[in-house]
Motif scaffolding. Structure first.
Motif, short mmCIF file in Angstrom:
data_model
loop_
_atom_site.label_atom_id
_atom_site.label_comp_id
_atom_site.label_asym_id
_atom_site.label_seq_id
_atom_site.Cartn_x
_atom_site.Cartn_y
_atom_site.Cartn_z
N ARG A 94 2.14 6.52 -7.01
CA ARG A 94 1.11 7.47 -7.45
C ARG A 94 1.58 8.91 -7.25
O ARG A 94 1.36 9.78 -8.11
N ALA A 95 2.25 9.19 -6.14
CA ALA A 95 2.76 10.53 -5.88
C ALA A 95 3.82 10.92 -6.90
O ALA A 95 3.86 12.05 -7.39
N GLU A 96 4.70 9.97 -7.25
CA GLU A 96 5.77 10.26 -8.22
C GLU A 96 5.19 10.46 -9.63
O GLU A 96 5.65 11.33 -10.37
N LEU A 126 0.83 -1.20 0.00
CA LEU A 126 0.00 0.00 0.00
C LEU A 126 0.87 1.25 0.00
O LEU A 126 0.62 2.19 -0.77
N GLN A 127 1.91 1.28 0.84
CA GLN A 127 2.82 2.44 0.86
C GLN A 127 3.52 2.58 -0.49
O GLN A 127 3.69 3.69 -0.99
N LEU A 164 2.47 1.66 -3.48
CA LEU A 164 1.55 2.19 -4.48
C LEU A 164 1.26 3.67 -4.26
O LEU A 164 1.13 4.44 -5.22
N GLN A 165 1.18 4.09 -3.01
CA GLN A 165 0.98 5.51 -2.71
C GLN A 165 2.16 6.34 -3.18
O GLN A 165 1.99 7.42 -3.75
N GLN A 166 3.36 5.82 -2.97
CA GLN A 166 4.56 6.54 -3.40
C GLN A 166 4.65 6.59 -4.93
O GLN A 166 5.03 7.62 -5.50
#
Length: 65
Positions: A14-16, A7-8, A10-12
């Motif tokens: 998405r942010a990049e 999950l972390q 995928l969040q990172q």
């Protein structure tokens, strides 16, 4: 070594991806045309080099045959 859960990660990701500056349609078309023009110029250059070498080699071989 730090471990991240999926999950972390995928969040990172998405942010990049959000930081990426994507080209607009005009830029894509322009660079595509430039690639085709450069490919055509390169093809003509190598054709002329090949023609010159072939003509010169035939002339040299023609002297001895």
């Amino acid at each position: 070594m730090a471990t991240l859960n999926p999950l972390q990660f995928l969040q990172q990701v998405r942010a990049e991806v959000g930081k990426v500056t994507w080209p607009n349609r005009r830029e894509v078309v322009l660079t595509t045309v430039m690639v085709f023009v450069m490919a055509a110029l390169t093809a003509m250059f190598f054709f002329l080099v090949d023609l010159t070498i072939r003509t010169g080699l035939q002339a040299v071989l023609g002297m001895f045959g």
